[in-house]
Design an enzyme around this catalytic site. Sequence first.
Site, short mmCIF file in Angstrom:
data_model
loop_
_atom_site.label_atom_id
_atom_site.label_comp_id
_atom_site.label_asym_id
_atom_site.label_seq_id
_atom_site.Cartn_x
_atom_site.Cartn_y
_atom_site.Cartn_z
N ARG A 46 0.83 -1.19 0.00
CA ARG A 46 0.00 0.00 0.00
C ARG A 46 0.87 1.25 0.00
O ARG A 46 1.95 1.28 0.60
CB ARG A 46 -0.91 0.03 1.24
CG ARG A 46 -1.85 -1.15 1.37
CD ARG A 46 -2.73 -1.32 0.15
NE ARG A 46 -3.74 -2.33 0.38
CZ ARG A 46 -4.45 -2.90 -0.56
NH1 ARG A 46 -4.23 -2.59 -1.83
NH2 ARG A 46 -5.37 -3.79 -0.27
N THR A 47 0.40 2.28 -0.67
CA THR A 47 1.12 3.56 -0.69
C THR A 47 0.87 4.27 0.63
O THR A 47 -0.27 4.59 0.97
CB THR A 47 0.64 4.44 -1.84
OG1 THR A 47 0.87 3.74 -3.06
CG2 THR A 47 1.39 5.76 -1.86
N VAL A 48 1.92 4.50 1.37
CA VAL A 48 1.80 5.19 2.66
C VAL A 48 2.49 6.55 2.63
O VAL A 48 2.29 7.35 3.53
CB VAL A 48 2.36 4.34 3.81
CG1 VAL A 48 1.53 3.08 3.99
CG2 VAL A 48 3.82 3.98 3.56
#
Length: 264
Positions: A46-48
Amino acid sequence: MLGGFNPYQPCWDTINDKDDFNINSSAKTHIINPLATEAERSIRTRTVTPVVTGSSVAAFTFKDGVILAADILGSYGSLAKYRNHPRIHQVNDKTVLAVSGDLSDADYIKEAIDTKVDEDLVQEDGGEMTPLALYSWCTRLMYHRRTKFNPLLTSIIVAGMENKEPFLGRINDKGSAYKEFLIMTGIGNHLAQGWIRTILENSNKLNKDQAEQLMDRIIKQLFYRDCRAFARYRVCIVTNDGVEFKAKEVQPDWSLAPLLRNTE
């Protein structure tokens, strides 16, 4: 039951981890659960941390409508890389959308909204995406992505004319939303909102020209103080007559710079 347990026997996890395969001369049989491994891989990817981002968006209501402004810069980290990326999107003749934060997520939101508008047109039932409808729809979209642990790292401002009255609302990346007469995102929420709110609360409703002059002053202040701001920006004015866009550029005055001391 404990007869076969040896506390000195090494016990490794069965999760597919890179450290598990660095054991010298290990005769261990690796048992991998495909479902667990896939779920773990999905969470880890996931893009954090947003990569290409947009800075502050300013918006407030005035006597005849709503005004919004945002620069056209997409910052690649601290690099001013994409210098013509508008962040105010017209949905229809009475509704606009402004975004800040991760610009890739912002593009996804715009495409999703355009798809929804096309579906409404295909229905041919006279339905139209009003500001309140778009505001409610965006809260569901953002909250849905949050519950999947894959949030859209973007702040949304929805503005327009609802029943011939100004409408202004904001939705954050968690799906939390509120409506207000003054909304700012990014660092502008800390740098400019205080004195702007004082002006708006202590004055009668501004007309269109006064609102535009105040917005130019806001963007100029943010350009001075925000290191991710850009000189070129777009102003959007929504009234009962329709949506109007203006392209502008800040004309800074740095004559006071040599007089400043101890600002590092």
